[in-house]
Design an enzyme around this catalytic site. Structure first.
Site, short mmCIF file in Angstrom:
data_model
loop_
_atom_site.label_atom_id
_atom_site.label_comp_id
_atom_site.label_asym_id
_atom_site.label_seq_id
_atom_site.Cartn_x
_atom_site.Cartn_y
_atom_site.Cartn_z
NE ARG A 53 45.50 -1.39 37.59
CZ ARG A 53 45.13 -1.88 36.42
NH1 ARG A 53 45.67 -2.98 35.93
NH2 ARG A 53 44.19 -1.28 35.71
CD GLU A 69 24.24 5.36 28.70
OE1 GLU A 69 24.13 6.51 29.19
OE2 GLU A 69 24.03 4.32 29.34
CE LYS A 89 46.76 -6.26 33.60
NZ LYS A 89 46.48 -5.60 32.32
NE ARG A 98 36.61 -8.38 32.07
CZ ARG A 98 37.22 -7.85 31.01
NH1 ARG A 98 37.18 -8.50 29.85
NH2 ARG A 98 37.85 -6.71 31.11
CD1 TRP A 139 38.96 -11.64 24.57
CD2 TRP A 139 40.09 -10.86 26.33
NE1 TRP A 139 40.29 -11.57 24.22
CE2 TRP A 139 41.01 -11.09 25.28
CE3 TRP A 139 40.57 -10.37 27.55
CZ2 TRP A 139 42.38 -10.85 25.41
CZ3 TRP A 139 41.93 -10.12 27.68
CH2 TRP A 139 42.82 -10.37 26.62
CG ASP A 162 38.47 -2.84 31.02
OD1 ASP A 162 38.96 -1.97 31.74
OD2 ASP A 162 39.07 -3.37 30.07
CE LYS A 221 40.84 -1.70 35.06
NZ LYS A 221 40.91 -2.15 33.65
NE ARG A 237 43.95 -1.00 25.55
CZ ARG A 237 43.73 -1.81 24.54
NH1 ARG A 237 43.53 -1.35 23.32
NH2 ARG A 237 43.71 -3.10 24.75
CD GLU A 248 40.80 0.35 26.87
OE1 GLU A 248 41.19 0.65 28.01
OE2 GLU A 248 40.92 -0.78 26.38
CD GLU A 298 43.55 -7.47 30.72
OE1 GLU A 298 44.42 -6.60 30.73
OE2 GLU A 298 42.37 -7.27 30.33
C1 BDP Z 1 41.95 -2.59 29.81
C2 BDP Z 1 42.88 -2.26 28.69
C3 BDP Z 1 44.21 -2.94 28.82
C4 BDP Z 1 44.76 -2.73 30.20
C5 BDP Z 1 43.78 -3.23 31.22
C6 BDP Z 1 44.20 -2.93 32.65
O1 BDP Z 1 42.26 -2.64 27.48
O2 BDP Z 1 45.03 -2.40 27.83
O3 BDP Z 1 45.98 -3.35 30.35
O4 BDP Z 1 42.55 -2.59 31.06
O5 BDP Z 1 43.56 -2.11 33.28
O6 BDP Z 1 41.00 -1.56 29.84
O7 BDP Z 1 45.13 -3.54 33.17
#
Ligand code: BDP
Length: 683
Positions: free
Chosen positions: A322, A515, A285, A339, A545, A368, A363, A163, A396, A289
């Site tokens: 995280r 936006e 992390k 999610r 997702w 996200d 976050k 990113r 991103e 994912e």
């Molecule tokens: C998402 C991104 C991904 C990151 C993930 C993260 O698309 O590439 O690895 O967050 O925060 O926004 O771990």
């Protein structure tokens, strides 16, 4: 005109008005301490004054002569000792500073309890000299609101940046450490000038190569980076792979409760601290994912984090764990896997179980980093756990530094959000993350970096304002988005009122413009899969997702109510839960995040959802074109190099905004079959 100097270029200014009286002080510097950080402060001062005022600063030679005096309270600088009284000294925290103009002592004094405080104070003085109206009292004690003010790099050892929108890494290339100390020093200067004190230098997705960063083969190189950072008050952190003990077959398990695994990590920690005595700690992390984590061994995230915390504890290190943990292989038949619910569902039950040197990194929203999301309900819900908020400076999902999107207003909204964690009493997110509500031992702010090896650091020059603004806000969340924008514009372009006015307006309008031509009413996504740039309404609709809009021929939106949806709205407290649950009270900008409604549903604005989509998209594209037109009025009013690089990006944005407009409008026109009241062209 490249933008490399960023906000530390201090364009030359005509000194006029009452500030002229400060000139007599500015010409000489008095410093007695040898410390590297103090010497860096002196260097910054000289450099800044040379470019801003064209003066070569002298060493204050005569005892009593007019000067700027800088030093620590205990450092033996008699000018500092004369200026600051006991009360002031007591008011200055470990990273704070005091600035005072003392006519009696014939100086402007910058004093602090530590060398880094002095450096922060010098940056403050330079900012004042540059942005000053001449009326500053020069009598202030300043302390940061947040202890941890962190940047997370998502840089990979091969030189790519996950990113990243401003070129490649300036730390690594082809699995080697780059030998470019000047760039690293300039980066550290920039970060320090806005108060950043922690930087994690590798991607949270730790691949095979970076797993080895904590091994003896790589620590000398990592330690070189830490040496540069240290002078500027920045501690180095590493992202680590939870399954590190497995790599190279060293151990057969990474189970956090296994004694051998625990001692393996203790050994690693000892090795790291031998190389880097002030190493900050680990960013992790896990179970997210497809990253490894404690779930593999039937353990929970407190088990995982505490195991690492024990290893770092003897050295004063932190584990930054995280909360971006969710199931990325959704089965929507089970609404409870929504999610948006995941972070809260995973971490709320663990509140109180984390060691004192663990910090959860959350976050800002539950999904996200979308252009619009509600605030994560974990803020306020976690009451016995250290926590930091995570923002994404990298754009991103907000135009990837090809579109201008000044994010400080968004971050401000998040920080001001009342969590209702204290009932009637105000309990805004900013006081959750600064640790003041629950008296946390650690607290603060982290954010994903937006820099790379592009000459101007951020690709889009205007994206520098996000980096600058993030640091300023982490230091002092009370600053307004407007004041930060103006400050940045002045430091970057100088004091031409037309430039300041236009740049500030462009920045402040940009989030709402972005936006308005992208995903409507808080629903998010609608971008191309993988790279996440450009419109694709169904890009993530039929995927595992958890990122949906559920548009069909009758309506759209995600039902997250307790009454008929995923129940997410119940994760909020008090009036927030009620407001989001209610179709009537839910704010328009988040309507489709919480509710599934027909296209004919009437918003508080009086428009139907479908007409709102048409209107905002037509207007958004027009407003994007106006950004370009406003910028073009500045031609000839700044260095051409700066002017041209922004013009080029704004041209592209104007084009791409039309593509967004057309794709979204067409999609919803076809789905709904409802005409635009104004009969504009829809393809
Ligand atoms: C998402 C991104 C991904 C990151 C993930 C993260 O698309 O590439 O690895 O967050 O925060 O926004 O771990």
């Amino acid at each position: 005109g490249s933008g490399y100097e960023a906000w530390l270029g201090y364009p030359r200014q005509q000194f006029g008005g009452s500030t002229a009286s400060d000139l007599e002080y500015y010409g000489a510097l008095y410093i007695v301490e040898e410390n590297e950080t103090l010497q860096a402060a002196a260097q910054e001062y000289r450099r800044g004054m040379a470019s801003m005022l064209g003066i070569a600063v002298a060493n204050a030679a005569e005892p009593g002569g007019a000067c700027v005096a800088i030093g620590t309270f205990q450092g033996g600088n008699e000018r500092i000792q004369n200026v600051f009284d006991e009360q002031t000294i007591r008011a200055v925290g470990p990273e704070g500073y005091a600035i005072r103009k003392s006519r009696e002592n014939h100086c402007i004094a910058v004093g602090a309890s530590s060398p880094i405080g002095v450096l922060y104070g010098v940056f403050h003085l330079l900012r004042l000299a540059k942005t000053s109206t001449g009326n500053e009292a020069f009598d202030e004690v300043v302390n940061p609101a947040n202890k941890l003010r962190m940047i997370n790099h998502w840089d990979n050892f091969d030189g790519s940046i996950e990113r990243g929108y401003a070129g490649h890494s300036f730390f690594y290339k082809h699995n080697r450490f780059l030998d470019n100390p000047q760039r690293l020093r300039d980066y550290a200067r920039m970060m320090s000038s806005v108060g950043i004190n922690a930087i994690a230098v590798n991607n949270v997705n730790v691949h095979e190569q970076e797993t080895l960063f904590i091994s003896p083969a790589y620590l000398p190189d990592i330690s070189n980076i830490a040496d540069i950072f240290r002078v500027y008050g920045i501690r180095l952190y590493l992202s680590v792979n939870f399954a590190s003990p497995l790599q190279g077959g060293e151990l057969g398990t990474a189970d956090p409760l296994d004694p051998e695994v625990r001692s393996w990590w203790r050994g690693k920690a000892a090795g790291i601290y031998a190389a880097i005595p002030d190493f900050g700690g680990f960013v992790v992390k896990a179970d997210s994912e497809n990253r490894p984590g404690p779930f593999t061994y039937g353990r929970d995230h407190a088990d995982g984090a505490n195991m690492l915390a024990e290893a770092l504890e003897p050295f004063g290190g932190l584990v930054i764990w995280r909360c971006f943990v969710y199931n990325c292989k959704q089965d929507w038949r089970d609404r409870k896997t929504d999610r948006a619910r995941a972070a809260y569902d995973h971490f709320k039950p663990l509140d109180g179980r984390f060691h004192t040197n663990v910090i959860l990194q959350i976050k800002n929203g539950p999904m996200d980093f979308q252009v619009r999301e509600p605030v994560s309900p974990l803020f306020g819900a976690l009451q016995q756990t250290n926590q930091v908020i995570e923002f994404q400076i990298a754009q991103e999902y907000t135009g990837q530094q090809r579109h201008v999107c000044y994010l400080v207003p968004q971050w401000k909204e998040v920080l001001e959000f009342n969590t209702y964690a204290k009932g009637e009493e105000d309990a805004p997110v900013k006081h959750v993350v600064d640790g003041s509500i629950w008296n946390n031992r650690y607290s603060g702010v982290a954010a994903v970096s937006n820099v790379g090896d592009d000459l101007n650091w951020t690709g889009h020059l205007l994206a520098q304002a996000n980096l600058y603004g993030y640091g300023r806000l982490a230091w002092n969340p009370e600053l307004s988005a407007e004041c930060i924008a103006e400050e940045w514009a002045r430091l970057t372009f100088g004091s031409d009122p037309a430039v300041l006015d236009t740049v500030t307006r462009i920045l402040l309008d940009s989030w709402s413009i972005y936006e308005s031509y992208t995903a409507p009413l808080g629903v998010g996504w609608m971008i191309n899969p993988d790279h996440h740039y450009g419109p694709n309404v169904d890009g993530y609709e039929y995927s595992p997702w958890g990122t949906y809009h559920f548009a069909d021929n009758r309506g759209m939106g995600v039902d997250r109510t307790v009454r008929s949806g995923t129940g997410y709205s119940a994760q909020y407290m008090g009036p927030n839960a009620e407001r989001y649950e209610s179709l009537e009270d839910c704010p328009d900008e988040l309507l489709l995040f919480f509710h599934h409604v027909p296209y004919t549903h009437v918003l508080h604005s009086g428009k139907t959802v479908i007409q709102h989509i048409y209107d905002t998209h037509f207007e958004g594209a027009e407003r994007a074109a106006e950004l370009l037109a406003s910028w073009q009025t500045l031609q000839g009013r700044m260095e051409e190099g700066l002017y041209l690089q922004v013009e080029e990006r704004l041209l592209e944005q104007a084009e791409h905004a039309k593509e967004w407009r057309d794709k979204i409008n067409t999609y919803f026109y076809r789905k709904s079959g409802i005409e635009d009241q104004q009969q504009r062209t829809i393809y």
